[in-house]
Design an enzyme around this catalytic site. Structure first.
Site, PDB file in Angstrom:
ATOM      1  N   CYS A  20     -27.619 -52.112   4.186  1.00  0.00           N
ATOM      2  CA  CYS A  20     -27.798 -52.034   2.737  1.00  0.00           C
ATOM      3  C   CYS A  20     -28.319 -53.331   2.150  1.00  0.00           C
ATOM      4  CB  CYS A  20     -26.478 -51.643   2.070  1.00  0.00           C
ATOM      5  SG  CYS A  20     -26.075 -49.895   2.269  1.00  0.00           S
ATOM      6  N   ASP A  31     -26.087 -40.652  -9.955  1.00  0.00           N
ATOM      7  CA  ASP A  31     -24.759 -40.780  -9.374  1.00  0.00           C
ATOM      8  C   ASP A  31     -24.936 -41.055  -7.888  1.00  0.00           C
ATOM      9  OD1 ASP A  31     -21.863 -40.382  -8.908  1.00  0.00           O
ATOM     10  OD2 ASP A  31     -21.933 -39.502 -10.922  1.00  0.00           O
ATOM     11  N   ASP A  32     -23.846 -40.933  -7.122  1.00  0.00           N
ATOM     12  CA  ASP A  32     -23.958 -41.191  -5.692  1.00  0.00           C
ATOM     13  C   ASP A  32     -24.872 -40.182  -5.007  1.00  0.00           C
ATOM     14  OD1 ASP A  32     -22.339 -43.380  -5.833  1.00  0.00           O
ATOM     15  OD2 ASP A  32     -20.508 -42.312  -5.276  1.00  0.00           O
ATOM     16  N   HIS A  91     -34.142 -43.230  -1.925  1.00  0.00           N
ATOM     17  CA  HIS A  91     -33.690 -44.517  -1.401  1.00  0.00           C
ATOM     18  C   HIS A  91     -34.901 -45.407  -1.237  1.00  0.00           C
ATOM     19  CE1 HIS A  91     -31.238 -47.353   0.960  1.00  0.00           C
ATOM     20  NE2 HIS A  91     -32.329 -47.500   1.691  1.00  0.00           N
TER      21      HIS A  91
END
Length: 775
Positions: A423, A455-456, A547
Site C-alpha cells: 500500500c 467507501d471501502d 485502485h
C-alpha cells in the site's frame, strides 16, 4: 510509450508543428534536461516544409518528400505527441485548452502554429481557399486536380496575393495543371490563371527580381492585376475594390497572414494581425511563461518577413531559452540576420535567388535550392530520426537541474528514493482526489455506493431478471497521449461485453502511474481517466471506483460488468457465445488488422504518423453498434479480436463449435502500414507466442510461408468483432455494418463441417490474388 529515466518535474509544451518546433525537438533530443517532459500538440501528424510546397504542387516532390512526420519525430526524440486542436490558454492555471478533451498542463509553453491569411474581403471565408494552414489547402488542391481532369471547359483560377508565396504558388499550379492537361491530350482544357495584388509584385524584393517575375508571368499567360485589392468573393467570381467583376472558378488566398483567432482570447499582447508580440528572448511581452516563434511571432525590436528561414533559425535559440526558463537561468536574446537569401521557383525546375540588392536565376539555382531543401528534410527522415532514438539517456547532462520550490524538491527526492511496495505504492490521496474531482460519471440508480460517496467498496444492485457478465483487461500504455490511452483501454475492456451481447453496467479501474512531482502525476491521471469515462459514459457504463498505484510505466485496466436477460428458469437469453458456429456460416470481421505490428514499429520510431493515427482511430471506435447489428442479422457466434490474433480467436470459436473455419488470406482488411511493418520484421513481442499456434492450422506449412502470416497471428488491441452469420444474411449484414461506419468490415472466411482428424483452421490462399493486391 516513453519511460522517463527520472521523475517528471516540469512540462514544456509546444503548440504547433512549425519549423521552429521541429528544430527544437531535435535539440531537446540531443541536449535533454532530466525531469523535463516535452509535449507537442498539433492538429496533424505530418507538417509541411514550406520551402518545398511549390515543388510538391508542381509535381516535383511526393507528399512524404515535403512533410515532416511529427508522430515519428516525437517517438524518436522522447516527446509526447498529442493530436488535438488548441482552443486557448488558461494562463492562470497554466494549461493549454483543447477541443473536446482535458487541458494540458505546462510550466512554459511555446506557440509555433504558423499563420493564416487575413481573409477580410466579403465572402472570402466561404468561397476562397486559404493556402495556410497547408493541410486544408492540400485537400482542396487534390480536389482541384480531379476537377480539372474532368472539366469540359477551361477553369479560371485566381490567386490573391502578389508576394513571393502567391507568385510561386501561381506558377507551380499552372505548370502542373498545364503539364497534366497536355499529357492527357486536353491542352485546350488547361486552366486560365490570374493574380491579384493590392500593391506591386514581390514588394519585399529588389526591382530586378520583380522585373524578372513580371516577365515570367507574362510569358506564361498569367493575367496580373496590380494595385487591385479584392473586395468580395462569390461563387464563380470576385470583385475588385474598384468595382470590376472577374470570373474565378477557384480562388486561392495568399495575402499577408497572421495568427489564429484563438489567440485573441489568451490576453496576450498581439499585433493587428494577431501575431504574438515578443521580447528578444522570444518571450511574450505579457507573460514570461509564453514563448512564440515562426510566422506567429512579432518581435518588438525587429521587423521580420514571414519566411521559413527565420522560423528555422529561431528553433535552436527557442529550445535553449525554453530549457533555461525551467532551470531558472537568464535567457539569451535572439538576433535575426539582417540579410537573408530567398530562392523562389518558377514552377518548372528553374529558380531565382534574391538577397538584398542581388538577384540571379537559372536551372542551377533550382538544383541548389533542391539540395538545400533535401538536406534540411534529411534531418527529419526515417534515417535522420533513427539517430535520435535512444540519444536522450546517453546525452543527459549530469549538471543540468530544474529550479524547484522547497515542496517540489521534497516530492522529487521522494520520487527517486527506493519506492515502497504494497500500500506504500498507492498514489497519494490528495493527488488522487484532485485528479478525479472534475470527472462526471454516468449516473445509475443501481449504484448504492460509488464514487459520489466513496467507501471501502462499491455496492451495486443487480436488477431483477438480469445476470451479471464479468470481464477484466489490463495493459501497459503503448501511446504517449494519456487521454487517448484511457479511451482505448476502456474501449478494449468493453469489447468482451459487446461480443456477448451484454449491456455495460459498471466498471472499476486499476491504474498505474510513474512516480513524480504531484502536479505531473495528477495531470497524467486526470487525462487518462477522463479519456476512460468519455468512453464509459456514452454506453451507460458507470465508473464506481478502482485502485491507483505507482509503477515504472503508465498502465490501465478495468473490471467491467454487464447485464444480460435471464428467464424465470434462470437461463440466459440473447447471449452470444463463441461456440455457436454452424456449417455454412460466413465469418465477418468488423475492423482491420495490424495494431500489434504498427505499435511495435511505433515504439522504434519506424511507423509513419498517419498510420499510427489511423490505427488509434480504429482502436477508439466502439464495437457496440456492430454487436447490435450482428445480433439483428442472426449471428450464431461472436468474440472480440484481441491479444491472441485472428487465428487464436478463430480457434477459440471453431473448437467448441466442432467445426472447421476456412480463412481467406486475400480477404483480410489491413490497417494502413501494417503490411509494410511486418515486411520489415517489425513484429509485436507477443508475435512469437501466437505464431506457435501453427498446429491448429490444417495447411500450416503453406500458410506460414505466406506474406500475410504475421498478420494472421498479430495481437490486436481494441480490435473488431469476429462473428459467424448465416450465409443468406451476410451481404445485408455487411452493408449495415459499413453504413454504421465500420468501413473495413468484410467477410474473411466461412464455416464447414470438421472432417475426422482435421485441424480447426484452414487458410485459403490464392497467391496470384494476394500478389496483385499487396504488391
Amino acid at each position: 510509450m516513453q519511460v522517463p529515466a527520472t521523475p517528471i518535474v516540469r512540462d514544456i509544451v509546444l503548440v504547433g508543428g512549425g519549423h521552429s518546433h521541429v528544430v527544437a525537438l531535435r535539440y531537446f533530443a540531443m541536449h535533454p534536461l532530466p525531469g523535463v517532459r516535452i509535449t507537442l500538440i498539433c492538429t496533424d501528424a505530418h507538417t509541411p516544409y514550406s520551402g518545398m510546397l511549390p515543388g510538391y504542387v508542381a509535381g516535383h516532390y511526393s507528399y512524404d518528400d515535403v512533410h515532416i512526420d511529427l508522430c515519428r519525430l516525437c517517438a524518436a526524440t522522447g516527446a509526447r505527441f498529442i493530436q488535438a486542436e488548441v482552443m486557448g490558454l488558461d494562463r492562470e492555471a497554466r494549461t493549454v485548452q483543447l477541443r473536446g478533451r482535458p487541458d494540458i498542463d505546462y510550466d512554459v509553453v511555446s506557440i509555433n502554429t504558423g499563420s493564416t491569411p487575413q481573409m477580410r474581403a466579403l465572402g472570402a471565408t466561404e468561397y476562397a481557399v486559404p493556402v495556410k494552414p497547408i493541410t486544408g489547402f492540400n485537400q482542396r488542391w487534390l480536389q482541384l486536380l480531379d476537377k480539372v481532369a474532368q472539366t469540359t471547359r477551361p477553369l479560371s483560377i485566381a490567386i490573391v496575393g502578389g508576394g513571393a508565396g502567391g507568385v510561386e504558388l501561381c506558377l507551380a499550379m499552372q505548370y502542373r495543371l498545364r503539364a497534366e492537361a497536355d499529357a492527357a491530350g486536353r491542352a485546350a482544357m488547361a486552366p486560365q490563371f490570374s493574380l491579384f495584388t493590392s500593391g506591386g509584385l514581390l514588394p519585399t524584393h529588389n526591382a530586378g527580381v520583380q522585373a524578372r517575375f513580371a516577365k515570367v508571368l507574362a510569358e506564361r499567360g498569367v493575367q496580373v492585376h496590380l494595385q487591385t485589392p479584392v473586395a468580395e468573393v462569390q461563387a464563380g467570381r470576385l470583385r475588385s475594390a474598384q468595382g470590376e467583376w472577374f470570373d474565378a472558378d477557384e480562388v486561392l488566398w495568399v495575402t499577408q497572414a497572421g495568427g489564429g483567432a484563438w489567440l485573441q482570447s489568451t490576453g496576450l499582447a498581439l499585433t493587428d494581425n494577431r501575431c504574438i508580440r515578443l521580447h528578444d528572448t522570444l518571450q511574450s511581452i505579457t507573460d514570461p511563461r509564453v514563448f512564440a516563434a515562426g510566422d506567429v511571432a512579432a518581435m518588438e525590436n525587429f521587423s521580420l518577413e514571414k519566411a521559413g528561414v527565420f522560423a528555422v533559425r529561431m528553433g535552436m535559440p527557442l529550445a535553449i531559452n525554453l530549457q533555461r526558463a525551467v532551470q531558472g537561468l537568464p535567457l539569451h536574446p535572439y538576433r535575426p540576420q539582417r540579410h537573408w537569401l530567398a530562392l523562389i521557383s518558377t514552377g518548372d525546375k528553374f529558380a531565382v535567388a534574391s538577397r538584398g540588392a542581388l538577384g540571379f536565376g537559372g536551372a542551377w539555382v533550382w538544383r541548389w535550392k533542391d539540395w538545400i531543401d533535401r538536406r534540411f528534410m534529411q534531418r527529419f527522415s526515417v534515417q535522420g530520426v533513427e539517430g535520435l532514438a535512444g540519444m536522450t539517456s546517453a546525452a543527459t547532462s549530469a549538471n543540468a537541474s530544474v529550479q524547484l520550490s522547497a515542496d517540489e524538491a521534497q516530492q522529487a527526492q521522494a520520487a527517486v528514493a527506493m519506492r515502497c511496495g504494497g500500500c506504500g505504492a498507492k498514489v497519494g490521496a490528495s493527488v488522487l482526489s484532485r485528479a478525479l474531482q472534475n470527472l462526471w460519471v454516468q449516473p445509475n440508480p443501481d449504484i448504492l455506493l460509488g464514487l459520489d460517496s466513496p467507501d471501502d467498496a462499491a455496492v451495486v444492485r443487480v436488477p431483477p431478471s438480469k445476470a451479471l457478465v464479468h470481464s477484466v483487461d489490463f495493459f501497459r500504455a503503448f501511446v504517449d497521449d494519456p487521454y487517448v490511452f484511457g479511451r482505448i483501454a476502456a474501449n478494449h475492456a468493453l469489447g468482451d461485453l459487446f461480443a456477448m451481447g451484454a449491456q455495460p453496467h459498471t466498471a472499476t479501474a486499476i491504474a498505474t502511474v510513474p512516480p513524480g512531482v504531484d502536479r505531473q502525476v495528477e495531470a497524467t491521471l486526470r487525462q487518462m481517466m477522463q479519456g476512460a469515462v468519455d468512453v464509459l459514459n456514452p454506453v451507460g457504463c458507470t465508473l464506481i471506483g478502482g485502485h491507483s498505484g505507482e509503477g515504472a510505466e503508465l498502465a490501465l485496466g478495468f473490471a467491467v460488468n454487464g447485464l444480460v436477460d435471464v428467464n424465470d428458469q434462470g437461463q440466459m437469453t440473447g447471449v452470444l457465445r463463441k461456440s455457436g458456429m454452424q456449417p455454412g456460416d460466413v465469418l465477418l470481421l468488423t475492423k482491420p488488422l495490424g495494431t500489434g505490428a504498427l505499435f511495435a514499429a511505433h515504439g522504434r520510431a519506424a511507423a509513419k504518423g498517419r498510420w499510427v493515427q489511423a490505427a488509434l482511430q480504429s482502436m477508439a471506435q466502439s464495437n457496440q453498434a456492430a454487436a447490435q447489428t450482428l445480433r439483428t442479422f442472426g449471428a450464431t457466434a461472436c468474440t472480440d479480436l484481441t491479444g491472441f490474433g485472428l487465428i487464436g480467436h478463430t480457434v477459440e470459436m471453431a473448437r467448441p463449435s466442432g467445426v472447421q473455419v476456412v480463412l481467406n488470406a486475400d480477404a483480410l482488411p489491413l490497417l494502413d502500414g501494417a503490411l509494410e511493418c511486418v515486411q520489415q520484421g517489425l513484429l509485436s513481442s507477443l508475435h512469437s507466442a501466437n505464431a506457435r499456434q501453427q498446429h491448429v492450422v490444417q495447411n500450416a506449412a503453406q500458410a506460414m510461408g505466406h506474406p500475410l502470416w504475421p498478420l494472421l497471428v498479430d495481437p490486436q488491441t481494441a480490435g473488431g468483432l469476429l462473428a459467424s452469420v448465416p450465409a443468406n444474411q451476410a451481404t445485408a449484414c455487411l452493408a449495415a455494418l459499413r453504413a454504421q461506419g465500420y468501413a473495413a468490415a468484410c467477410a474473411v472466411g466461412h464455416v464447414r463441417t470438421l472432417a475426422a482428424g482435421a485441424a480447426p483452421v484452414h487458410i485459403h490462399i490464392r497467391p496470384e490474388e494476394v500478389d496483385a493486391k499487396h504488391s
